[in-house]
Scaffold this active site. Structure first.
Site, short mmCIF file in Angstrom:
data_model
loop_
_atom_site.label_atom_id
_atom_site.label_comp_id
_atom_site.label_asym_id
_atom_site.label_seq_id
_atom_site.Cartn_x
_atom_site.Cartn_y
_atom_site.Cartn_z
N HIS A 200 0.82 -1.22 0.00
CA HIS A 200 0.00 0.00 0.00
C HIS A 200 0.86 1.28 0.00
CE1 HIS A 200 -3.43 -2.57 0.42
NE2 HIS A 200 -3.09 -2.96 1.64
N ASP A 251 -5.02 -8.44 -3.57
CA ASP A 251 -5.30 -8.17 -2.16
C ASP A 251 -6.59 -8.85 -1.67
OD1 ASP A 251 -5.29 -7.13 0.38
OD2 ASP A 251 -5.21 -5.03 -0.18
ZN ZN Z 1 -3.29 -7.10 2.57
#
Ligand code: ZN
Length: 333
Positions: A200, A251
């Site tokens: 991220h 994800d």
């Molecule tokens: Zn994750």
């Protein structure tokens, strides 16, 4: 036989396969609300459900052009073996990124001590499983855990993946506890190096991005999940300006389509920069394949075949650009 084009297979550098079961569900008004639903699901899963469910998710990934996956796994040791079996049955290359969880979350996530965590990791390695270390986050791992795992990963030259700077609250809590932002803490505890992938980094500041660049660490951006959870926008242009490697991950598996991840990534960059072509098509395809493989420590992984007669590519002069900007994962055969 339809005419096809071979490309390096896409590499999904960050997956939590079990979260595929939350696709299409809309409860939880923000990341933290979604997390409650996710924890409830995680708590309920059996080893057999992992074994069967993951195989389906990995087959969906293969159909979508991903030929390798980094499974960031935090459901327990027996379930890690079930994930490995599922991948082998589906035929996808898997790197098991075993999550270390020192505090918070739910019981099944936590190992109790870094030593116990490393025992689990070594047991997987001894069974021939390709592994990486994954201190879950600075929320879940106290400082001494980060130090010990950082040391082990560096000594063994293993990939180290860690979530960081996904949400502003995580940064505030880290500042309150350590007087440091998450990526600063990772640098101080020896968790940043050329084998590190920070997942991220949506809210990383300039100093944190400089630290990533100095360490030669990568960032895994997960645009469809970050959009779905309202995380924010990855600082794509700032990463590219510093020469930081970028890879992508599905994800939460709300979508499984590498082309969509890459298109979103460049779309975010264009919207923020107010111009076109922030990242070139060849670089985007490299993010989707080679950079992901490097993040997982893979030197070889299978290719993927593009159906050149697919209607999405009809009349397209530049097939590579047509893939990234005008096609979905159903162009792969
Ligand atoms: Zn994750």
């Amino acid at each position: 036989m339809a005419e096809t084009l071979s490309l390096p297979g896409f590499v999904n550098a960050h997956s939590h396969a079990f979260q595929r079961a939350l696709r299409g569900r809309t409860e939880g008004d923000d990341f933290w609300g979604w997390r409650d639903a996710m924890l409830e699901l995680a708590e309920s899963l059996t080893v057999e459900q992992v074994r069967v469910g993951y195989e389906q998710v990995y087959r969906e990934m293969l159909n979508a052009g991903y030929t390798a996956v980094g499974e960031f796994h935090y459901l327990g040791a027996a379930e890690a073996h079930a994930a490995v079996e599922a991948a082998s049955e589906a035929g996808i290359e898997l790197v098991l990124l075993l999550a270390a969880y020192g505090r918070g979350g739910i019981d099944r996530f936590r190992q109790g001590s870094p030593a116990r965590y490393l025992e689990q990791l070594e047991e997987l390695r001894a069974a021939g499983v390709r592994v990486g270390l994954a201190p879950h986050s600075v929320r879940a791992c106290p400082r001494d855990w980060l130090e010990e795992l950082g040391r082990y990963a560096a000594a063994e030259s293993l990939p180290l993946h860690v979530h960081a700077c996904e949400q502003p609250r995580e940064i505030e809590e880290c500042l309150a506890e350590h007087g440091l932002r998450p990526i600063e803490l990772l640098a101080e505890t020896g968790c940043l190096g050329p084998h590190t992938t920070v997942v991220h980094a949506t809210h990383a500041d300039a100093r944190e991005l400089d630290l990533l660049a100095e360490a030669g660490a990568r960032i895994c951006v997960c645009p469809t999940t970050e959009a779905n959870l309202g995380d924010g926008f990855a600082p794509v242009q700032e990463l590219c300006e510093r020469g930081i490697g970028i890879c992508v991950g599905s994800d939460s598996n709300v979508r499984i389509d590498p082309l969509e991840e890459l298109r979103e990534l460049e779309g975010i960059a264009r919207r923020r920069a107010g111009r076109r072509n922030v990242v070139s098509v060849s670089s985007l395809l490299c993010f989707g394949a080679d950079e992901g493989a490097a993040a997982l420590g893979l030197e070889q992984w299978p290719d993927v075949e593009v159906d050149l007669e697919h209607r999405s590519l009809a009349g397209v002069e530049d097939v590579h650009a047509g893939l990234v900007f005008g096609s979905s994962a159903d162009v792969f055969v």
